[in-house]
Structures are given as structure tokens and as C-alpha cells.
Design a protein around this motif. Structure first.
Motif, PDB file in Angstrom:
ATOM      1  N   ILE A 327       5.026 -12.087 -38.409  1.00 12.12           N
ATOM      2  CA  ILE A 327       4.481 -10.778 -38.043  1.00 12.12           C
ATOM      3  C   ILE A 327       3.512 -10.225 -39.086  1.00 12.12           C
ATOM      4  O   ILE A 327       2.992  -9.120 -38.919  1.00 12.12           O
ATOM      5  CB  ILE A 327       5.615  -9.766 -37.757  1.00 12.12           C
ATOM      6  CG1 ILE A 327       6.535  -9.568 -38.982  1.00 12.12           C
ATOM      7  CG2 ILE A 327       6.424 -10.217 -36.551  1.00 12.12           C
ATOM      8  CD1 ILE A 327       6.131  -8.491 -39.923  1.00 12.12           C
ATOM      9  N   ARG A 328       3.256 -10.958 -40.156  1.00  8.99           N
ATOM     10  CA  ARG A 328       2.314 -10.479 -41.173  1.00  8.99           C
ATOM     11  C   ARG A 328       0.866 -10.525 -40.683  1.00  8.99           C
ATOM     12  O   ARG A 328      -0.007  -9.913 -41.277  1.00  8.99           O
ATOM     13  CB  ARG A 328       2.448 -11.297 -42.457  1.00  8.99           C
ATOM     14  CG  ARG A 328       3.761 -11.077 -43.184  1.00  8.99           C
ATOM     15  CD  ARG A 328       3.841 -11.861 -44.482  1.00  8.99           C
ATOM     16  NE  ARG A 328       2.830 -11.428 -45.422  1.00  8.99           N
ATOM     17  CZ  ARG A 328       1.900 -12.210 -45.948  1.00  8.99           C
ATOM     18  NH1 ARG A 328       1.851 -13.484 -45.614  1.00  8.99           N
ATOM     19  NH2 ARG A 328       1.033 -11.740 -46.808  1.00  8.99           N
ATOM     20  N   GLY A 332      -4.947 -12.073 -33.605  1.00 11.09           N
ATOM     21  CA  GLY A 332      -6.250 -12.619 -33.985  1.00 11.09           C
ATOM     22  C   GLY A 332      -6.259 -13.257 -35.358  1.00 11.09           C
ATOM     23  O   GLY A 332      -7.302 -13.716 -35.831  1.00 11.09           O
ATOM     24  N   GLY A 333      -5.085 -13.281 -36.027  1.00  6.25           N
ATOM     25  CA  GLY A 333      -4.987 -13.887 -37.349  1.00  6.25           C
ATOM     26  C   GLY A 333      -5.324 -12.964 -38.495  1.00  6.25           C
ATOM     27  O   GLY A 333      -5.412 -13.402 -39.643  1.00  6.25           O
ATOM     28  N   ASP A 334      -5.514 -11.665 -38.207  1.00 10.52           N
ATOM     29  CA  ASP A 334      -5.841 -10.715 -39.272  1.00 10.52           C
ATOM     30  C   ASP A 334      -4.581 -10.168 -39.935  1.00 10.52           C
ATOM     31  O   ASP A 334      -3.557  -9.931 -39.287  1.00 10.52           O
ATOM     32  CB  ASP A 334      -6.660  -9.551 -38.705  1.00 10.52           C
ATOM     33  CG  ASP A 334      -8.057  -9.983 -38.274  1.00 10.52           C
ATOM     34  OD1 ASP A 334      -8.614 -10.880 -38.919  1.00 10.52           O
ATOM     35  OD2 ASP A 334      -8.572  -9.426 -37.282  1.00 10.52           O
ATOM     36  N   HIS A 335      -4.689  -9.936 -41.230  1.00 14.84           N
ATOM     37  CA  HIS A 335      -3.594  -9.440 -42.058  1.00 14.84           C
ATOM     38  C   HIS A 335      -3.181  -8.032 -41.617  1.00 14.84           C
ATOM     39  O   HIS A 335      -4.026  -7.202 -41.289  1.00 14.84           O
ATOM     40  CB  HIS A 335      -4.079  -9.437 -43.510  1.00 14.84           C
ATOM     41  CG  HIS A 335      -3.124  -8.864 -44.502  1.00 14.84           C
ATOM     42  ND1 HIS A 335      -1.780  -9.158 -44.518  1.00 14.84           N
ATOM     43  CD2 HIS A 335      -3.336  -8.003 -45.536  1.00 14.84           C
ATOM     44  CE1 HIS A 335      -1.211  -8.514 -45.515  1.00 14.84           C
ATOM     45  NE2 HIS A 335      -2.131  -7.802 -46.141  1.00 14.84           N
ATOM     46  N   ARG A 336      -1.844  -7.767 -41.620  1.00 16.33           N
ATOM     47  CA  ARG A 336      -1.302  -6.466 -41.202  1.00 16.33           C
ATOM     48  C   ARG A 336      -0.634  -5.779 -42.405  1.00 16.33           C
ATOM     49  O   ARG A 336       0.585  -5.833 -42.558  1.00 16.33           O
ATOM     50  CB  ARG A 336      -0.268  -6.639 -40.089  1.00 16.33           C
ATOM     51  CG  ARG A 336      -0.807  -7.319 -38.836  1.00 16.33           C
ATOM     52  CD  ARG A 336       0.302  -7.515 -37.803  1.00 16.33           C
ATOM     53  NE  ARG A 336       0.804  -6.240 -37.305  1.00 16.33           N
ATOM     54  CZ  ARG A 336       2.066  -5.831 -37.406  1.00 16.33           C
ATOM     55  NH1 ARG A 336       2.965  -6.584 -38.039  1.00 16.33           N
ATOM     56  NH2 ARG A 336       2.444  -4.665 -36.919  1.00 16.33           N
ATOM     57  N   PRO A 337      -1.375  -5.087 -43.259  1.00 21.18           N
ATOM     58  CA  PRO A 337      -0.756  -4.439 -44.420  1.00 21.18           C
ATOM     59  C   PRO A 337       0.112  -3.248 -44.044  1.00 21.18           C
ATOM     60  O   PRO A 337       1.037  -2.897 -44.765  1.00 21.18           O
ATOM     61  CB  PRO A 337      -1.958  -4.008 -45.265  1.00 21.18           C
ATOM     62  CG  PRO A 337      -3.059  -3.817 -44.282  1.00 21.18           C
ATOM     63  CD  PRO A 337      -2.845  -4.869 -43.238  1.00 21.18           C
ATOM     64  N   VAL A 338      -0.210  -2.593 -42.914  1.00 22.21           N
ATOM     65  CA  VAL A 338       0.599  -1.484 -42.397  1.00 22.21           C
ATOM     66  C   VAL A 338       1.321  -1.978 -41.154  1.00 22.21           C
ATOM     67  O   VAL A 338       0.703  -2.244 -40.125  1.00 22.21           O
ATOM     68  CB  VAL A 338      -0.270  -0.256 -42.071  1.00 22.21           C
ATOM     69  CG1 VAL A 338       0.595   0.873 -41.520  1.00 22.21           C
ATOM     70  CG2 VAL A 338      -1.025   0.212 -43.311  1.00 22.21           C
ATOM     71  N   HIS A 339       2.627  -2.104 -41.231  1.00 22.17           N
ATOM     72  CA  HIS A 339       3.377  -2.784 -40.186  1.00 22.17           C
ATOM     73  C   HIS A 339       3.582  -1.954 -38.938  1.00 22.17           C
ATOM     74  O   HIS A 339       3.926  -2.491 -37.880  1.00 22.17           O
ATOM     75  CB  HIS A 339       4.733  -3.229 -40.737  1.00 22.17           C
ATOM     76  CG  HIS A 339       4.638  -4.317 -41.755  1.00 22.17           C
ATOM     77  ND1 HIS A 339       5.645  -5.231 -41.973  1.00 22.17           N
ATOM     78  CD2 HIS A 339       3.646  -4.657 -42.617  1.00 22.17           C
ATOM     79  CE1 HIS A 339       5.291  -6.067 -42.928  1.00 22.17           C
ATOM     80  NE2 HIS A 339       4.076  -5.732 -43.336  1.00 22.17           N
TER      81      HIS A 339
END
Length: 471
Positions: A327-328, A332-339
């Protein structure tokens, strides 16, 4: 009972930045020396403002996983944790009682004496036959003009390695202060050059900035016509990702002031929050974008939009770490710093015990259970934007100049995609997901992503691709 908290920088942009912290947490967790090992970040979640709420013990030791003393370890982390301490940290660390927890805060691991051996180990990995006859070593630090202490450990290690006599030359160079890394062809004379980044993790600097500044094309780069003649550069991995760092972290924790005591107790508010959550999960629960249901003695968790899909059509995850890693990144493969942004990836299901469910939910929505429970008990204190802005220092002090209209403009853009309700902006949240309202999650304080975006707005750079300043 004892909790260990590992603090990393993290990134709004680069998912690689947090990996070293996760790795050391796993290595230390496997040794069973602490009842729990929790990760926290400056630029990811759980944030420094949240992380102490996520610890189950009243005995907490906090280790900053930074490479040197400086602005972050002496100003930012103590400030955001609410330690009431600013400036150099004494050798035994700092101890405070915060919200019923005894919190010990130590020096960063990078200043530990054994880090010299880690530098040498990294050098030998990339060039096993390095010799004092023909090989130079560059210990490469970040450097900063904001704190004069940040370069001391780099110079100290370079001097120790120079005295060791295993290299023809040893140089300390830096990214952001003199002598800068781009000057290396004029400084280094040996035909073979090993470069060891004295950095905590892989990230933008180690993967892009350093290779660009040095003209590197990979792990080994040949320069046939340098001022000193033909030279070959061997580029090592950063010291902060070496397995030996786990031992350094444990040494710091053991040496922390008061760490040899009997330990603490279960933190009652934290435990009550999770017991309420588990009781709700036993009958089925919609939390943000996920559904959690009991299933033959275990729990199943999946994206709510995948409700009704056969389990065989979904990727099955069976560990908290599996959930964390999946789930990180969004679809689209983009980073999720805010969950709590509404971009949770689909196509998976997690099958977990009640113990593993707690850890998986912590990774999925860090601090959400604790903060939501506190809100239902009328014990969650919101921090208004002006208070958050006044607390910012360094490059982020600029947000203090933001007008209410600028703050609302950026918040309207960023926060519209978030599951949380902005209590810090005066919004009301009568019911939460613990009351059966799926999107009922409180937001007590502006997150670091919003702070960074407001800074860009004030600077007139928002939307111009200046995002590296966020990190």
C-alpha cells in the motif's frame, strides 16, 4: 514493557527513502529485545507529531536514524516530538515524561564510534583489493550551512581512516558546503577512487545528485583524462543501509540514560483504542477505503471497492509487512507519503490474526486508530494553522507569511483528496468510523505535505516542479 522508535527523514517524493528504517526495524524486531519497534518520519507517516501516540508502552526510547548531529536531530525532531529540548544532545541522551510516557531521545546513530568500520566495509564491498599504494577514499557528506555540527563526524571519520593507513589518500567532501564533491578531480591524485556516501539511506541525493555532480555512469566509472591522469571511480552504497547499523542502533538504545530500568507498562489510552477497534472489527468494519471482516478465526482486509470479488482474483497478503509494502504505492506506482489520501491501491486482500491486524492497520493508516479514539473521547486536541506555522523553522519558516486565503487555497487542493476531516481548520466531525461512518477520520494538525505545499505557494513556485525542496 519497552518500545523502540526509529526516526527517519522520509520523503514526499521518493519511496526509497524509508526503506532503510523499515529494514532496521525488522532486523531489531526479529531479535525480540523490545516489545515493539515503531518507525516514524519527518516527511511520511506516522509523522513525528503522531508517532508517540502509536507506542503501546509507557517506556519509549527514540533513536534518530540520521548520519550526523545537526538541524534535524537538534531542532526539528525534539521540537516535533515535544521534548522541550533544543540544541546539542548530551552523550547519554535526553529523557522526558510526555503524556504519561517516559521518552528517551539519543544521539543519531551516525556519530557512534563503530561507524568508521561501516565506512570501511562499504569501501571494501565495492573495491575489495583497495590498497594504500593506488587507492583514494572519499567520505562524502551532505553538509549544511544551518548547523556547524553536521560536518564534524564526516571530518572525524575521514581523519581516523587516514590514520589507519589503508588508503593512499582520504578526503572529506560535501554536497552543500566546501569542499564540494564536484571538485574531486582537482583534489584526488590516486588512479583508483572509492566514494562512500555518508548518508542514512538511498534517495534522491545518492541516486541522482551525487552521480550527476561527479559525472558517474554507474558503480564503476572511468575518467581517462582527469588532471591527475586516468582515474577510475568506484561508487559504494550509503553507509546507513549497511546491516551493521542495526547493532549500532541497539548500542545507542542500551546506552541511553535510564534505559537499564525495569521498563514500563501498557499505555492505557493506546490499549483501550485498539480494544475498541478490535471489537468493531469482530462484527465487520469500514475504515477509510478498506473493509475489515472476521473470517474463520482470522480477519480479512481488502479495498472497499473490491467487495464481492472472489479471493482468488486478488493478491493475498499474509503479513503486516506485506500490507505495508503493497500500500506504499498507488495503482500508478506513485509513492503515498500520506496514507489517508484517497489513492489506496486495489486488487489485494490481507488475511491476518488479531495481533497482525493491529500492525497491518498501523501501517495502513498510521495513528488513525489512536487519534480517532481520542476524538470520540473528546481528548484529541486540534492544532490551529497559525500555531503550526509559528513552529516551523529553517526553510519552512516562510509559511508564517502565508495569508489565510493562500492556506485555504492549498488545503482545498490537497485536502480534498484526503479521508480526514480538518479539525485544525475548525471543521466538525460528530461521528467517526468507530461509530460506523466510513470516512469519519479526524485531522488534528496540518500534515507535512500541506506545510511543504504552502511553502511553495508563498514562494510562488507551486506547480513549477520545484518539489525536491519538499525533502
Amino acid at each position: 514493557m519497552r518500545s523502540l522508535v526509529l526516526i527517519g527523514h522520509g520523503s514526499h517524493l521518493n519511496g526509497e527513502s524509508a526503506l532503510a528504517v523499515y529494514r532496521y526495524a525488522e532486523l531489531i524486531r526479529e531479535r525480540g529485545l523490545y516489545d515493539e519497534v515503531i518507525e516514524g518520519y519527518w516527511k511520511e507517516e506516522p509523522s513525528l507529531r503522531q508517532v508517540l501516540k502509536t507506542t503501546a508502552s509507557t517506556d519509549v526510547t527514540v533513536i534518530p536514524l540520521f548520519i550526523s548531529e545537526g538541524y534535524f536531530t537538534e531542532v526539528v525532531i525534539p521540537r516535533e516530538l515535544g521534548l522541550g529540548h533544543q540544541g546539542p544532545v548530551p552523550p547519554g541522551g535526553v529523557a522526558r515524561v510526555i503524556g504519561g510516557r517516559t521518552v528517551r531521545y539519543t544521539l543519531p546513530y551516525g556519530v557512534h564510534p563503530s561507524m568508521t568500520d561501516v565506512i570501511l566495509a562499504r569501501a571494501r564491498e565495492v573495491l575489495p583489493d583497495a590498497t594504500a599504494e593506488d587507492t583514494a577514499l572519499i567520505v562524502l557528506g551532505h553538509g549544511t550551512t544551518r548547523n556547524e555540527n553536521s560536518n564534524k563526524i564526516v571530518y572525524h571519520n575521514a581523519e581516523l581512516l587516514r590514520q589507519g593507513g589503508q588508503f593512499a589518500e582520504v578526503h572529506a567532501l560535501f554536497l552543500d558546503e566546501d569542499p564540494k564533491v564536484g571538485t574531486w578531480p582537482e583534489v584526488v591524485k590516486a588512479p583508483r577512487v572509492v566514494v562512500v556516501p555518508f548518508f542514512a539511506s538511498e534517495g534522491w541525493h545518492t541516486l541522482e545528485t551525487i552521480p550527476e555532480d561527479m559525472g558517474l555512469s554507474g558503480e564503476v566509472t572511468v575518467f581517462p583524462e582527469n588532471p591527475a591522469g586516468a582515474q577510475t571511480v568506484y561508487y559504494a552504497r550509503p553507509v546507513g543501509t549497511h546491516p551493521r547499523v542495526a547493532d549500532v542502533i541497539l548500542h545507542l538504545a542500551e546506552e541511553a540514560s535510564g534505559a537499564a530500568g525495569a521498563g514500563g507498562d501498557l499505555e492505557r489510552g493506546h490499549e483501550h483504542a485498539w480494544q475498541v477497534f478490535l471489537k468493531q472489527a469482530q462484527v465487520g468494519l469500514r475504515m477509510g477505503e478498506v473493509l475489515i471482516r472476521p473470517d474463520s478465526g482470522v480477519f480479512e482486509m481488502r479495498h472497499a471497492l473490491d467487495e464481492g470479488l472472489p479471493g482468488g482474483d486478488l493478491k493475498t497478503l499474509v503479513t503486516p509487512e506485506g500490507v505495508r509494502d503493497h500500500i506504499r504505492f498507488d495503482d500508478g506506482g506513485d509513492h503515498r507519503p500520506v496514507h489517508t489520501l484517497r489513492n489506496l491501491p486495489r486488487g489485494w486482500r490481507a488475511v491476518l490474526s488479531d495481533h497482525d491486524l493491529r500492525r497491518a492497520v498501523h501501517y495502513l493508516y498510521p495513528a488513525v486508530v489512536e487519534e480517532t479514539y481520542a476524538h470520540t473521547c473528546h481528548a484529541l486536541r486540534a492544532t490551529p494553522w497559525p500555531t503550526t506555522a509559528r513552529r516551523q523553522t529553517g526553510i519552512y519558516a516562510r509559511v508564517q507569511k502565508a495569508t489565510p486565503e493562500q492556506v485555504e487555497h492549498v488545503a482545498g487542493d490537497i485536502c480534498k483528496s484526503c479521508l480526514r476531516t480538518r479539525l485544525w481548520a475548525g471543521h466538525k466531525l460528530p461521528k467517526t468510523f468507530l461509530d460506523g461512518v466510513p470516512g469519519g477520520i479526524p485531522c488534528a494538525e496540518a500534515c507535512t505535505l500541506l506545510v511543504a505545499e504552502i511553502r511553495e505557494e508563498v514562494a510562488g513556485k507551486r506547480g513549477q516542479g520545484a518539489g525536491h525542496s519538499h525533502d
